[in-house]
Scaffold this motif. Structure first.
Motif, PDB file in Angstrom:
ATOM      1  N   GLU A  12      42.931 -30.850 -16.169  1.00 51.11           N
ATOM      2  CA  GLU A  12      41.909 -30.596 -15.155  1.00 51.11           C
ATOM      3  C   GLU A  12      40.547 -30.511 -15.837  1.00 51.11           C
ATOM      4  OE1 GLU A  12      42.312 -30.186 -11.843  1.00 51.11           O
ATOM      5  OE2 GLU A  12      44.468 -30.542 -11.935  1.00 51.11           O
ATOM      6  N   ARG A  13      39.503 -30.842 -15.096  1.00 51.56           N
ATOM      7  CA  ARG A  13      38.151 -30.832 -15.654  1.00 51.56           C
ATOM      8  C   ARG A  13      37.796 -29.497 -16.319  1.00 51.56           C
ATOM      9  NH1 ARG A  13      34.951 -35.224 -13.707  1.00 51.56           N
ATOM     10  NH2 ARG A  13      35.991 -36.233 -11.955  1.00 51.56           N
ATOM     11  N   GLY A  14      38.203 -28.414 -15.747  1.00 52.93           N
ATOM     12  CA  GLY A  14      37.876 -27.092 -16.275  1.00 52.93           C
ATOM     13  C   GLY A  14      38.465 -26.808 -17.651  1.00 52.93           C
ATOM     14  N   TYR A  15      39.466 -27.574 -18.038  1.00 53.91           N
ATOM     15  CA  TYR A  15      40.111 -27.367 -19.332  1.00 53.91           C
ATOM     16  C   TYR A  15      39.618 -28.348 -20.394  1.00 53.91           C
ATOM     17  CZ  TYR A  15      43.332 -24.286 -16.946  1.00 53.91           C
ATOM     18  OH  TYR A  15      43.870 -23.263 -16.222  1.00 53.91           O
ATOM     19  N   LYS A  16      38.831 -29.322 -20.003  1.00 50.77           N
ATOM     20  CA  LYS A  16      38.353 -30.329 -20.955  1.00 50.77           C
ATOM     21  C   LYS A  16      37.437 -29.680 -21.997  1.00 50.77           C
ATOM     22  CE  LYS A  16      38.839 -34.281 -17.912  1.00 50.77           C
ATOM     23  NZ  LYS A  16      39.973 -34.906 -18.521  1.00 50.77           N
ATOM     24  N   GLY A  17      37.577 -30.149 -23.231  1.00 54.05           N
ATOM     25  CA  GLY A  17      36.739 -29.634 -24.315  1.00 54.05           C
ATOM     26  C   GLY A  17      37.209 -28.331 -24.928  1.00 54.05           C
ATOM     27  N   ARG A  18      38.360 -27.855 -24.532  1.00 56.38           N
ATOM     28  CA  ARG A  18      38.876 -26.584 -25.058  1.00 56.38           C
ATOM     29  C   ARG A  18      40.025 -26.761 -26.041  1.00 56.38           C
ATOM     30  NH1 ARG A  18      39.272 -22.540 -19.896  1.00 56.38           N
ATOM     31  NH2 ARG A  18      37.101 -22.687 -19.237  1.00 56.38           N
ATOM     32  N   GLY A  19      40.390 -28.012 -26.334  1.00 57.50           N
ATOM     33  CA  GLY A  19      41.467 -28.261 -27.282  1.00 57.50           C
ATOM     34  C   GLY A  19      42.850 -28.363 -26.669  1.00 57.50           C
ATOM     35  N   HIS A  20      42.948 -28.179 -25.362  1.00 54.89           N
ATOM     36  CA  HIS A  20      44.258 -28.243 -24.710  1.00 54.89           C
ATOM     37  C   HIS A  20      44.858 -29.647 -24.767  1.00 54.89           C
ATOM     38  CE1 HIS A  20      43.939 -24.175 -23.220  1.00 54.89           C
ATOM     39  NE2 HIS A  20      42.755 -24.461 -22.688  1.00 54.89           N
ATOM     40  N   ARG A  34      60.383 -35.742 -34.321  1.00 54.39           N
ATOM     41  CA  ARG A  34      61.695 -35.087 -34.487  1.00 54.39           C
ATOM     42  C   ARG A  34      62.810 -35.903 -33.847  1.00 54.39           C
ATOM     43  NH1 ARG A  34      59.133 -30.280 -33.056  1.00 54.39           N
ATOM     44  NH2 ARG A  34      60.269 -30.201 -31.117  1.00 54.39           N
ATOM     45  N   ARG A  35      62.490 -36.652 -32.790  1.00 55.17           N
ATOM     46  CA  ARG A  35      63.495 -37.484 -32.115  1.00 55.17           C
ATOM     47  C   ARG A  35      63.660 -38.850 -32.772  1.00 55.17           C
ATOM     48  NH1 ARG A  35      62.839 -36.530 -25.629  1.00 55.17           N
ATOM     49  NH2 ARG A  35      63.258 -34.305 -25.673  1.00 55.17           N
ATOM     50  N   GLY A  36      62.915 -39.103 -33.830  1.00 57.92           N
ATOM     51  CA  GLY A  36      63.054 -40.352 -34.560  1.00 57.92           C
ATOM     52  C   GLY A  36      62.172 -41.482 -34.068  1.00 57.92           C
ATOM     53  N   CYS A  37      61.221 -41.201 -33.207  1.00 61.59           N
ATOM     54  CA  CYS A  37      60.314 -42.243 -32.722  1.00 61.59           C
ATOM     55  C   CYS A  37      59.327 -42.621 -33.828  1.00 61.59           C
ATOM     56  CB  CYS A  37      59.551 -41.759 -31.495  1.00 61.59           C
ATOM     57  SG  CYS A  37      60.629 -41.414 -30.088  1.00 61.59           S
ATOM     58  N   HIS A  38      59.030 -43.904 -33.917  1.00 62.91           N
ATOM     59  CA  HIS A  38      58.140 -44.399 -34.959  1.00 62.91           C
ATOM     60  C   HIS A  38      56.800 -44.878 -34.427  1.00 62.91           C
ATOM     61  CE1 HIS A  38      61.353 -44.222 -37.929  1.00 62.91           C
ATOM     62  NE2 HIS A  38      62.147 -44.729 -36.991  1.00 62.91           N
ATOM     63  N   ASN A  39      56.687 -45.038 -33.123  1.00 62.00           N
ATOM     64  CA  ASN A  39      55.460 -45.533 -32.507  1.00 62.00           C
ATOM     65  C   ASN A  39      55.144 -44.736 -31.254  1.00 62.00           C
ATOM     66  OD1 ASN A  39      55.079 -47.989 -34.167  1.00 62.00           O
ATOM     67  ND2 ASN A  39      57.017 -48.589 -33.212  1.00 62.00           N
ATOM     68  N   ILE A  40      53.861 -44.610 -30.984  1.00 61.51           N
ATOM     69  CA  ILE A  40      53.403 -44.041 -29.719  1.00 61.51           C
ATOM     70  C   ILE A  40      52.448 -45.050 -29.111  1.00 61.51           C
ATOM     71  CG2 ILE A  40      52.068 -42.219 -28.605  1.00 61.51           C
ATOM     72  CD1 ILE A  40      53.030 -40.334 -30.822  1.00 61.51           C
ATOM     73  N   TRP A  41      52.743 -45.489 -27.910  1.00 62.15           N
ATOM     74  CA  TRP A  41      51.889 -46.433 -27.198  1.00 62.15           C
ATOM     75  C   TRP A  41      51.232 -45.689 -26.048  1.00 62.15           C
ATOM     76  CZ3 TRP A  41      54.039 -51.999 -26.485  1.00 62.15           C
ATOM     77  CH2 TRP A  41      54.492 -52.483 -27.712  1.00 62.15           C
ATOM     78  N   LEU A  42      49.924 -45.791 -25.981  1.00 62.98           N
ATOM     79  CA  LEU A  42      49.166 -45.174 -24.902  1.00 62.98           C
ATOM     80  C   LEU A  42      48.559 -46.280 -24.060  1.00 62.98           C
ATOM     81  CD1 LEU A  42      47.328 -42.577 -27.132  1.00 62.98           C
ATOM     82  CD2 LEU A  42      49.211 -42.104 -25.575  1.00 62.98           C
ATOM     83  N   ASP A  43      48.477 -46.047 -22.769  1.00 61.74           N
ATOM     84  CA  ASP A  43      47.917 -47.027 -21.847  1.00 61.74           C
ATOM     85  C   ASP A  43      46.935 -46.297 -20.940  1.00 61.74           C
ATOM     86  OD1 ASP A  43      47.363 -49.047 -20.087  1.00 61.74           O
ATOM     87  OD2 ASP A  43      49.386 -49.160 -19.248  1.00 61.74           O
ATOM     88  N   THR A  44      45.677 -46.718 -20.960  1.00 62.98           N
ATOM     89  CA  THR A  44      44.695 -46.085 -20.087  1.00 62.98           C
ATOM     90  C   THR A  44      43.632 -47.089 -19.682  1.00 62.98           C
ATOM     91  OG1 THR A  44      43.179 -44.215 -19.832  1.00 62.98           O
ATOM     92  CG2 THR A  44      43.213 -45.278 -21.994  1.00 62.98           C
ATOM     93  N   SER A  45      43.086 -46.898 -18.511  1.00 63.27           N
ATOM     94  CA  SER A  45      41.932 -47.677 -18.075  1.00 63.27           C
ATOM     95  C   SER A  45      40.694 -46.775 -18.021  1.00 63.27           C
ATOM     96  CB  SER A  45      42.195 -48.306 -16.704  1.00 63.27           C
ATOM     97  OG  SER A  45      42.447 -47.294 -15.752  1.00 63.27           O
ATOM     98  N   ASN A  46      40.857 -45.543 -18.448  1.00 64.76           N
ATOM     99  CA  ASN A  46      39.789 -44.553 -18.418  1.00 64.76           C
ATOM    100  C   ASN A  46      39.063 -44.544 -19.760  1.00 64.76           C
ATOM    101  OD1 ASN A  46      38.595 -41.892 -18.924  1.00 64.76           O
ATOM    102  ND2 ASN A  46      39.501 -41.314 -16.963  1.00 64.76           N
ATOM    103  N   ARG A  47      37.773 -44.863 -19.745  1.00 65.56           N
ATOM    104  CA  ARG A  47      37.006 -44.930 -20.996  1.00 65.56           C
ATOM    105  C   ARG A  47      36.937 -43.581 -21.716  1.00 65.56           C
ATOM    106  NH1 ARG A  47      34.022 -49.647 -21.898  1.00 65.56           N
ATOM    107  NH2 ARG A  47      33.968 -51.033 -20.097  1.00 65.56           N
ATOM    108  N   SER A  48      36.848 -42.497 -20.964  1.00 64.94           N
ATOM    109  CA  SER A  48      36.815 -41.169 -21.583  1.00 64.94           C
ATOM    110  C   SER A  48      38.129 -40.876 -22.290  1.00 64.94           C
ATOM    111  CB  SER A  48      36.548 -40.089 -20.542  1.00 64.94           C
ATOM    112  OG  SER A  48      35.260 -40.239 -19.993  1.00 64.94           O
ATOM    113  N   ALA A  49      39.237 -41.267 -21.667  1.00 68.32           N
ATOM    114  CA  ALA A  49      40.547 -41.055 -22.282  1.00 68.32           C
ATOM    115  C   ALA A  49      40.671 -41.896 -23.550  1.00 68.32           C
ATOM    116  CB  ALA A  49      41.665 -41.391 -21.302  1.00 68.32           C
TER     117      ALA A  49
END
Length: 64
Positions: A12-20, A34-49
């Motif tokens: 939520e906007r109120g939590y942005k910038g607090r490290g959450h 820990r589960r053995g994953c080797h890659n993380i893929w992120l998908d966003t159309s939000n420039r801030s994200a």
């Protein structure tokens, strides 16, 4: 190989910038490792994200 999927992660906007958000991503990354994953893929159309993920050290491999 183990799989990990998260459909949505945001704060939520109120939590942005607090490290959450960084804490959420770090926790998810720790669990994935820990589960053995080797890659993380992120998908966003939000420039801030995208800027947030870049700040955390993720790199882009494709843009549409």
């Amino acid at each position: 190989m183990a799989g990990c999927t998260s459909r949505f992660c945001g704060s939520e906007r109120g939590y942005k910038g607090r490290g959450h958000g960084g804490g959420l991503i770090q926790r998810a990354t720790d669990i994935a490792i820990r589960r053995g994953c080797h890659n993380i893929w992120l998908d966003t159309s939000n420039r801030s994200a995208k800027a947030f993920y870049d700040h955390l050290g993720f790199t882009s491999f494709a843009e549409l």
